[in-house]
Design a protein around this motif. Structure first.
Motif, PDB file in Angstrom:
ATOM      1  N   ILE A   1      -5.405  -6.100  -5.976  1.00 23.75           N
ATOM      2  CA  ILE A   1      -4.317  -4.882  -6.744  1.00 23.75           C
ATOM      3  C   ILE A   1      -5.073  -4.325  -7.909  1.00 23.75           C
ATOM      4  CG2 ILE A   1      -2.247  -4.517  -7.411  1.00 23.75           C
ATOM      5  CD1 ILE A   1      -1.218  -7.007  -5.948  1.00 23.75           C
ATOM      6  N   GLU A   2      -5.329  -3.034  -7.765  1.00 24.13           N
ATOM      7  CA  GLU A   2      -5.414  -2.632  -9.175  1.00 24.13           C
ATOM      8  C   GLU A   2      -4.361  -1.873  -9.625  1.00 24.13           C
ATOM      9  OE1 GLU A   2      -8.332   1.264 -10.569  1.00 24.13           O
ATOM     10  OE2 GLU A   2      -8.759   0.384  -8.793  1.00 24.13           O
TER      11      GLU A   2
ATOM     12  N   GLU B   1       3.275   1.634  -1.883  1.00 23.70           N
ATOM     13  CA  GLU B   1       3.922   2.036  -3.121  1.00 23.70           C
ATOM     14  C   GLU B   1       2.904   2.453  -4.220  1.00 23.70           C
ATOM     15  OE1 GLU B   1       6.764   1.642  -2.568  1.00 23.70           O
ATOM     16  OE2 GLU B   1       7.189  -0.164  -1.609  1.00 23.70           O
ATOM     17  N   GLN B   2       1.585   2.645  -3.524  1.00 26.81           N
ATOM     18  CA  GLN B   2       0.358   3.209  -4.455  1.00 26.81           C
ATOM     19  C   GLN B   2       0.949   4.518  -5.192  1.00 26.81           C
ATOM     20  OE1 GLN B   2      -3.252   1.402  -2.277  1.00 26.81           O
ATOM     21  NE2 GLN B   2      -2.673   3.461  -1.542  1.00 26.81           N
TER      22      GLN B   2
ATOM     23  N   LYS C   1       0.887  -1.360  -0.086  1.00 19.21           N
ATOM     24  CA  LYS C   1      -0.081  -0.124   0.067  1.00 19.21           C
ATOM     25  C   LYS C   1       1.082   1.271   0.100  1.00 19.21           C
ATOM     26  CE  LYS C   1      -4.173  -1.709   2.192  1.00 19.21           C
ATOM     27  NZ  LYS C   1      -5.210  -1.684   3.228  1.00 19.21           N
TER      28      LYS C   1
ATOM     29  N   LEU D   1       0.899   1.226  -9.943  1.00 20.49           N
ATOM     30  CA  LEU D   1       0.003   0.821  -9.030  1.00 20.49           C
ATOM     31  C   LEU D   1      -1.208   1.829  -8.416  1.00 20.49           C
ATOM     32  CD1 LEU D   1      -0.752  -1.644  -6.768  1.00 20.49           C
ATOM     33  CD2 LEU D   1       1.102  -0.630  -5.394  1.00 20.49           C
ATOM     34  N   LYS D   2      -2.259   1.333  -8.632  1.00 18.86           N
ATOM     35  CA  LYS D   2      -3.329   2.453  -8.272  1.00 18.86           C
ATOM     36  C   LYS D   2      -4.132   2.377  -7.067  1.00 18.86           C
ATOM     37  CE  LYS D   2      -5.370   5.142 -10.663  1.00 18.86           C
ATOM     38  NZ  LYS D   2      -4.812   6.684 -10.950  1.00 18.86           N
ATOM     39  N   ARG D   3      -4.169   1.158  -6.512  1.00 16.70           N
ATOM     40  CA  ARG D   3      -4.787   0.713  -5.275  1.00 16.70           C
ATOM     41  C   ARG D   3      -4.636  -0.550  -4.802  1.00 16.70           C
ATOM     42  NH1 ARG D   3     -10.377  -0.659  -4.174  1.00 16.70           N
ATOM     43  NH2 ARG D   3     -10.610  -0.777  -6.147  1.00 16.70           N
ATOM     44  N   VAL D   4      -4.665  -0.726  -3.252  1.00 16.03           N
ATOM     45  CA  VAL D   4      -4.320  -2.043  -2.907  1.00 16.03           C
ATOM     46  C   VAL D   4      -5.613  -2.095  -1.654  1.00 16.03           C
ATOM     47  CG1 VAL D   4      -3.039  -3.942  -1.661  1.00 16.03           C
ATOM     48  CG2 VAL D   4      -2.094  -2.289  -3.241  1.00 16.03           C
ATOM     49  N   GLU D   5      -6.535  -3.074  -2.070  1.00 15.18           N
ATOM     50  CA  GLU D   5      -7.557  -3.142  -0.753  1.00 15.18           C
ATOM     51  C   GLU D   5      -8.274  -4.512  -0.687  1.00 15.18           C
ATOM     52  OE1 GLU D   5     -11.810  -0.845  -0.193  1.00 15.18           O
ATOM     53  OE2 GLU D   5     -10.321   0.097  -1.238  1.00 15.18           O
TER      54      GLU D   5
END
Length: 221
Positions: free
Chosen positions: A198-199, A171-172, A169, A190-194
C-alpha cells in the motif's frame, strides 16, 4: 481434535497471541474455532491465534454452565465462517490483533475479510487473519443507549470484492484510516495498492509503504 474433545464441558485456560488469555467452559469447537463461555458471554476464538489450551487449575472462581445457547449451536459442523454468518446483525465486540477493539455489527462475510458496521467508525473492513475473537452482546443490550434509527444493521447492497486487496483498490484516491487511526503514518491519501503493498501519503506529505498482510482494518473517514 480428539484431545480437545476430552475438554468439552470443562473449565479451561486458553492462551492467545499477544499474551492474552481466557478462562471459561469449553462449550464447542471446530477445526478452526473454539467456543468458550466465561459465565457471562460466549467467546468465539479462531484456532489460528491459540497458543495453548489446558484444564484450568483455578478452583476459586466457579463458572456456571450456560443456560442460553451459543450461535454455534444447531449449525452442523462448527466452523468460524458459519459462526460469523450466524453473528450477522447481532451487536458484538470484536478484538483485532494490536489491541484494537470494535463494537458493532457484521454485515457481510467475504473470503478473507468481513464488513463491519460500527456506530463510531461506520463501515469497517476487517481482515479475518487478524480477528482474534468475537463476542456477541446480550440480545437485550441497547447499544450506546441509542435510538435504533441510528444503528442500521442491514447487510449492505454495495458490491464488495471477494478479497480485501481488491476491495481496497477501489478506494485509491480517497482518504483512508488503517488500524483504527492510532498511528498517524497509517492515516492519509491512498495512492496505490499493488501486489500486497500500500502506498499512502500522510498529512505531512511523506509517502509511506505498508504491507497489506499486516493491516488489521481500514475505514473511509
Amino acid at each position: 481434535m480428539s484431545d480437545v474433545k476430552s475438554l468439552l464441558g470443562e473449565k479451561v485456560y486458553v492462551q492467545l497471541s499477544g499474551e492474552n488469555y481466557f478462562e471459561g467452559i469449553l462449550t464447542d469447537y471446530g477445526k478452526d474455532v473454539l467456543v468458550l463461555y466465561n459465565g457471562e458471554k460466549y467467546y468465539y476464538i479462531p484456532w489460528f491465534h491459540v497458543h495453548r489450551v489446558n484444564l484450568s487449575n483455578n478452583f476459586k472462581d466457579k463458572i456456571d454452565h450456560p443456560i442460553t445457547p451459543s450461535i454455534a449451536e444447531d449449525i452442523g459442523t462448527v466452523s468460524y465462517r458459519k459462526i460469523l454468518m450466524n453473528a450477522k446483525g447481532i451487536f458484538a465486540e470484536i478484538y483485532v490483533t494490536g489491541n484494537i477493539t470494535f463494537h458493532g455489527y457484521i454485515t457481510n462475510v467475504l473470503s478473507d475479510y468481513i464488513v463491519f458496521y460500527s456506530p463510531v467508525f461506520k463501515m469497517l473492513y476487517i481482515s479475518l487473519s487478524h480477528l482474534k475473537w468475537l463476542t456477541p452482546y446480550n440480545h437485550n443490550t441497547n447499544p450506546y443507549n441509542a435510538e435504533i434509527e441510528l444503528l442500521p444493521v442491514n447487510p449492505s447492497n454495495m458490491p464488495f470484492s471477494r478479497l480485501i486487496e481488491s476491495q481496497l483498490k477501489k478506494e485509491q484516491g480517497k482518504f483512508v484510516v488503517f488500524d483504527g487511526g492510532h498511528d498517524p503514518m497509517k492515516i492519509g491519501l491512498l495512492k496505490r495498492v499493488e501486489e500486497g503493498v500500500i502506498e499512502l501519503v500522510a498529512a505531512s506529505g511523506e509517502v509511506t509503504l505498508l504491507r497489506l498482510n499486516h493491516i488489521k482494518s481500514y475505514h473511509i473517514p
